[in-house]
Structure formats: C-alpha cells, structure tokens
Design an enzyme around this catalytic site. Structure first.
Site: not given
Length: 794
Positions: A671, A679, A688, A714
């Site tokens: 993770d 973000n 991305d 993620e």
C-alpha cells in the site's frame, strides 16, 4: 487433290530426295556444335553456383560467429548487472549465477578493487571466510604465482567459475600484468566492456591457453568509480571451433586476426587445407572495444563437392548426336524405299478404282437406310460423291444437286471454317486451308466428334456433331474423306439451359458471405465435396477443382489441435443425422491462422452414406473482438497490469494446485504511503503517474511466474506461486528497495508498506488474504516504509 500434294517432308524440312548419309552427317555436326554450346553454358553456370554456394556458407559461418561474440557480451553483461543490483554477493550466489553462463567461455571471475591500506584487512577477511590462507599473488619470473609486491592498488581474482581441470588462480592480481592492466584501465575509463590483446591465459589447459580477457566494470551507479570487475576468460579455439564441422568435412578455412594487434598474430586458424580457388572473403567481428578480421576461404572439401559436369555433358552430347544421326539415316533410307513402293502401287490403285465404282451403288443403298444421320463422302479434292437420304432430310438439298458439283466446304459456315483453319495451322505449324479445316484433326482430338455449324438450303443454320475420317482402299491408300453428321440442336439448347442455371447459382453463391458446399461421407469412410462455391477457395485458399478432387486438402488446412474434433463431429452428425455446427481454426499459406464457423444439415442417401448441405464463414474478426474484450476485462486501464478480477481467478486456481500437490504459495500486499497527500498536493494526474511508475519498477523485479495485480486505489498484490515465506520476504525486500532507492519525478521519494503471507495447510483464500492485509496494517502502525512478514502462529 493429288497424292503428292499431301506428302509431308521428313521432320517438316528435309527433302525426300536428300541422301541419307548427308542428312545423318549434318545432324551429327549440328549435335556436336550444340553439345559444345551447352557445355560452355553449364561450365559458366557451375562457376556462378560455386560462388553463390560459397557466399551462402560464408554468411552462415559469419552469422554464427557474430552471434557467439554477441552472446559472450550479453552473458558478461548479465553478470555485471547481477553485481550492480546485488553488491554483497557470496561465493555460492556467484557460482549459482555464473555456472549456467559457461558456454563457449573457459571461466567467469569477479575481482574487487583493493587499495594498499586495505590489503591486509582484505586478505584476513577472505582467509577467515574461506577457512584457508588467502593472499594477493602475481606471476614471478618463472611463471609461478607468488606474493604480490606492494602497489597502490590491487585487483585480485576473488570468485572464479571455470571449466578448466587446473583449478582457479585465486588471488591473482590482474594489475600485475601489463596486458591485463591496460584492459582494466580501458574498461574503467570507458565504463563499458573492454577486450585484451591476445595473451596466454592463466589456469587454462595448454590447448585452450591462447585467448582474450573480456572485462566489464561494476559500479554502483552510472559515472561512478567501479568497485570491481567481472571477467570472461575466452579461449578463441573453444569460442570458434565448438559446434563447427570436423576439418576433414569443413567446406571453409577460417582465420581470425585482431586488427589492433601490431604483431598481427593469428588468434585462430582451422586445421583444414585451403583450395586453389581465388575465393576469399573478409568480414569484421566485434567483441567489446576490439574489431577482429575474419577471413574465410574454400577448403579442399568444398572443391570436391563443387566439381563441374563438363566431361559428362560432352560425352553424353556426343553419344546423343551419334544416336540421332543414326536414327535419321535409318528413317530417311526407309522412307525413300517406301516412296518407291508407293509408285509401284499407284498402277494397282487405278485398277481397283474401277472396282470401287462398281461397288458404289451398293454402298449408297446402305447409306440411304440411315435416315437420322447425314453421311457425306468426298474425293481427295473435297468434291462430294456420296450424299445419303439422311443428309437430304437434314439439309434440304437433293443428292443430284450436290453430288459432283458442291464441296463439303460449301455446306459449312464460312467464318467458322476460317477461324478453325487459323487455330489448327498454329497448332500444327503449317498452313491448313479453310476447305480442309473440318477434316484435319489435332493430335489431342483424334477420332473425336467435333461441333460445327451447317447451312441448310433455306439459309437457316444447324448445329451438328461431325466425325470425319479418311477413306482408304484395300492397300491402305488414301482415296477420300467420310463425314458423319448428327443433329445436336435440341441437346445444345438443353446444355445452354443447364449452363444458365449454373451461372445463376454461381452469382447467388458469390453474394453469400463465406462458402456454400455439398459434402458426402460414403459408408466406407470416403470424404467428397459434390459442390463447392468460389467462396470455399477464399476460406481455405484451395482451388475449387482441387477441393472437389480431394476433400482431404481441407483437413490438411485445419489446425492440428482441431482436426480430430472436426472429424469426430462429422461422423457423429452422420450417425445421428443431427445438425452439424462447429468453430475451428485453419492455418492458411497466405493469411496464416484464421477462425472458421461451419454449419450443415445432413440427409441420408438411398444407397447409404450421408449428404450435407451447408456453408462455412470466416469469423476471425469476431474472435479477435472476443479476445480483446476478455483482455480488457482482466486489465487495469490506468497501469496496464492485471486487475482484481484476474487476481481472484488466479488465486483460486493456485489454491487448487497447492492443495493437490502440497506445494508452496505466498502473496505480497503493498500500500503506497500517504498517497492521498500526493493527490491533494500535486493533483490526480501526478498521482496516476506515480501509480504507473510504481508498476513499472515492481514489474521489472518480478519473475515470469509471479502475478502482479492492482486491487484498487493505491493497493497492489503480488501472487508468488511455488514460493515459501522466506523467499517471498526476500522478494518483498527487493521490491521495497527498488521503490524507495530512486526518487520519482515531481514528487520525490515514494515509499510503500509491504505485508507478506504464505499459505498454510487447510487454509482458505480469505484467511491468506486476511493475514497479508494484517501484515500491511502492522507495517503502517510501525511507521510505514517497511516490509512486515506474517505473524507466525504461537
């Protein structure tokens, strides 16, 4: 028509009055001249073929040697990357990695750089690790290994994987020899592969002692000073000669010289003897930073296999010329004797002609009895002398009107006779007048009825079949012609109706996608296509005529994995009289692999067997769309790796496997740490990009059998078949290091929390995934950016 007017010349150009000896002599001399021309052409062709064959052998030998040189660079490059990616390499790891690389190379070695002040500590550490004394050594004046003198720097051989039976020169300082030192300095300066000058190799059998040293620097990053070197010890004899034909069977003489060697020493020379031909080719071979000159010449073996057939052509041509001359002598002499006999029989023929006229009236009464067939006879000039009642009824003329007055030519359509005369003249190679076109037959249509158009008395036209033959007397002499006509007008109309129906069927089938067919299976297992439309040619790339002659041609096109299934389905449809429908693959010569769908309805034949009416069509585009949709359904659209659905399907399959075989299975869950911050701070486009870069780095480290999937957001998962917990932890550490070691553009260093879990006996999917998720949770609780193995049961 006089008899002499129709006598052909011998072979079409030799006069009958020519002397047999003269004809034979001329033909023999012409044959000898032709033989010399053919021999000269064959000799020239042989020289061209020899050069082409030599060029082919040279290209094959050069390609093989170039591939071996490039293979050595690739193998040493893989060993270089192994040390770069795993700096602390043990001897066992080196042996395990280098041993499979020993192909066409005598040895692979690892030599670290050791400074003067590090020498003592380095020798103690290595001696302690080996359990035996270790020292840095060099060659003394007598060529034996002794303790190395004091220098600012050493590059001793530490690890060595060799094919030699003499053992490995452990501790040998490569900087102690000028050739080896210069090679290491060039590799260190360029940062690329470097090759030494030809040298005597250390620790190698005398038969393989002449060779070169291929060196690659090992540095932690690009542009940095190397901390050691990996080397390939290459014997030119082993690299070049292994796998080549033996000297007594080799077509080529091979020589290799190092172009940078001032002494131009011969690195390799094959042991076979060169031929005297002036054929020599020199090509460039590259290895590292050196260029070698490869010289190839034909050997004596090549000469023996490329001999010319000049003597055989001359001898066979001379014998054939003599035989033809003798044959023509016999032919001309016999024909001249036959002509004399003909002249003697001419008198007898005139006498018998009177007798034939007496029998003419009796023959006419017989001919008039055939009222449904027209029988017309002529003399040698083509003038009609017999016209039976059937001819009168068919054409409307009276016998008195045509006998002795009209010719057979006048009854035929003039344009048709002219076209036929031109065609027959071209075929026979001599002019045939239109008046004889209906009587002269080509060799392939001898004694066959031919179709003609006759003109009746009222000007109307009539289509007939005509059989023409020569009339001979009792001595076999030609005295006239006999023509027999049969009215085929109604048959012609019926044939045209059938042809129109066939054209209509062909047009209809041309507008149907795919191909239409009628297929039969006889009781004895014989396959046959009764009918096949032009679309069948496009489907199978087989001409329709060939398809109808041999149905097995279709089964030869069907994919080997599908052909037995298709045969079985056809037999099942024949037994049960059930509708046949199958999809299968075919391999076509031009379009390659295609998918075909076929359907047919069977019916039982009265005499036994089965008849199918059906069609086939190309569904390759439909199959391709299905495959693309399947690929999209199991692929993550952002990263290009597999998605959760594919992971679940593979995990189920692997769980079934390990339960059956009691094998190993592990999963690695990761993770990304603080991905939401990325973000929020840089935007979702940068986020991305981070996901895509992570997938690229992780994918480069995974094995071919590992399955890398994105679970969502993620979160990612790596499925490791055949891997236990310890192996999975080591793989997770490599993935963790590859992710955090190099910063990403824009965002800098990105880390992730890894959790590892391995399968336990009698455990289900949910339990395995729950333990992997718990390990990730523990990693995040412990501060993130780490690998947490599963918690072992108490």
């Amino acid at each position: 028509m006089p008899l002499q007017a129709v006598r052909p010349k011998i072979l079409g150009f030799i006069s009958e009055q020519a002397s047999a000896w003269l004809v034979a002599s001329v033909v023999f001399l012409a044959g000898i001249a032709l033989t010399f021309v053919v021999a000269w052409a064959a000799c020239d062709l042989n020289r061209q073929q020899v050069r082409q064959r030599f060029q082919l052998l040279v290209s094959e030998r050069f390609s093989r040697l170039q591939e071996r040189f490039e293979d050595q660079e690739q193998r040493l490059g893989s060993l270089q990357r192994f040390f770069i990616n795993s700096r602390d390499v043990t001897r066992a790891e080196f042996d395990g990695f280098a041993q499979p690389l020993l192909l066409h190379a005598r040895a692979y070695a690892w030599a670290p750089r050791v400074l003067r002040e590090q020498r003592s500590r380095f020798e103690q550490d290595i001696s302690r690790a080996l359990g035996t004394p270790f020292a840095i050594r060099e060659l003394n004046a007598v060529g034996e290994l002794a303790l190395a003198a004091e220098r600012d720097e050493y590059v001793p051989v530490l690890y060595n994987q060799t094919q030699s039976q003499l053992g490995s020169p452990m501790g040998f300082d490569l900087l102690a020899q000028p050739l080896r030192r210069s090679t290491l300095e060039r590799a260190q300066k360029s940062g690329k592969l470097a090759v030494s000058q030809p040298m005597q190799l250390v620790g190698v059998e005398p038969a393989y002692a002449m060779g070169v040293l291929l060196v690659a620097p090992v540095a932690s990053r690009t542009g940095a000073e190397p901390f050691g070197f990996v080397m390939a010890v290459i014997s030119l004899r082993q690299l070049v000669a292994d796998g080549l034909p033996r000297p007594d069977r080799d077509n080529l003489v091979t020589q290799i010289v190092d172009t940078s060697d001032l002494q131009q020493r011969m690195l390799y020379e094959s042991g076979n003897t060169p031929s005297d031909r002036d054929l020599t080719v020199t090509r460039r071979l590259t290895l590292g930073d050196h260029v070698y000159a490869l010289t190839l010449r034909p050997s004596e073996v090549f000469d023996r296999s490329s001999r010319s057939s000049l003597a055989s052509i001359l001898s066979m041509g001379g014998m054939l010329s003599l035989l033809v001359a003798a044959l023509l002598y016999v032919l001309v002499s016999q024909r001249q004797r036959a002509l004399k006999l003909v002249e003697q029989r001419t008198v007898q023929l005139r006498v018998r002609e009177q007798e034939l006229r007496g029998a003419h009236s009796q023959l006419r009464s017989v001919l008039n009895a055939a009222t449904q067939v027209a029988i017309i006879a002529t003399d040698l000039r083509g003038v009609i002398n017999t016209f039976n009642a059937g001819a009168e009824q068919m054409l409307g003329f009276k016998a008195a009107e045509v006998v002795g007055r009209a010719t057979l030519e006048s009854l035929h359509l003039a344009s048709e006779l002219q076209a036929s005369a031109a065609s027959v003249s071209l075929l026979l190679g001599k002019r045939i007048p239109p008046s004889q076109a209906m009587l002269v037959q080509s060799p392939d249509s001898l004694h066959e009825a031919r179709e003609w158009t006759l003109v009746r008395e009222d000007g109307s036209q009539l289509i007939v079949n005509m059989l023409g033959t020569a009339l001979l007397d009792d001595h076999g002499l030609w005295v006239g012609h006999l023509a027999i006509y049969l009215d085929v007008t109604e048959q012609k109309r019926a044939y045209e109706a059938l042809a129109a129906r066939d054209r209509l069927l062909k047009k209809l089938s041309a507008h149907v996608p795919g191909g239409i067919f009628q297929f039969t299976l006889k009781p004895r297992g014989e396959w046959r296509f009764i009918y096949a439309s032009d679309g069948m040619r496009d489907i199978y790339e087989i001409e329709v005529g060939v398809l109808q002659q041999d149905a097995e041609k279709v089964f030869e096109r069907i994919h080997p994995l599908d052909v037995e299934r298709i045969r079985a389905s056809i037999r099942s449809s024949a037994v049960q009289l059930s509708h046949w429908r199958e999809e299968y693959r075919v391999i076509l010569p031009q379009r390659g692999l295609r998918w075909i769908r076929g359907e047919a309805t069977p019916e039982e034949l009265p005499g036994g067997g089965t008849l199918w009416h059906g069609y086939v069509s190309d569904i390759s585009d439909l199959k391709r769309v299905e495959e693309e949709l399947r690929a999209l359904s199991i692929t993550d659209s952002l990263t290009g790796i597999h998605n959760r659905r594919y992971f679940q399907d593979r995990l189920k399959a692997e769980m079934v496997r390990v339960r059956r075989t009691s094998g190993a299975l592990s999963v690695i869950m990761l993770d990304i740490d603080h991905f939401k911050r990325i973000n929020d701070r840089y935007g979702h486009a940068v986020g991305d990009g981070v996901l895509q870069e992570l997938c690229k780095r992780i994918g480069q480290r995974l094995r071919r059998t590992d399955v890398f999937c994105r679970l969502g957001g993620e979160e990612f998962m790596v499925l490791c078949p055949g891997t236990d917990g310890q192996q999975a932890c080591r793989l997770a550490m490599e993935l963790w290091e590859s992710l955090r070691s190099v910063p990403m553009d824009t965002v800098g260093t990105v880390t992730a929390s890894f959790g590892v879990a391995s399968w336990r006996v009698d455990e289900g999917i949910d339990g395995l995934l729950l333990r992997a998720d718990s390990a990730v949770y523990l990693a995040k609780q412990a501060g993130r950016d780490r690998v947490t193995p599963e918690k072992l049961p108490a």
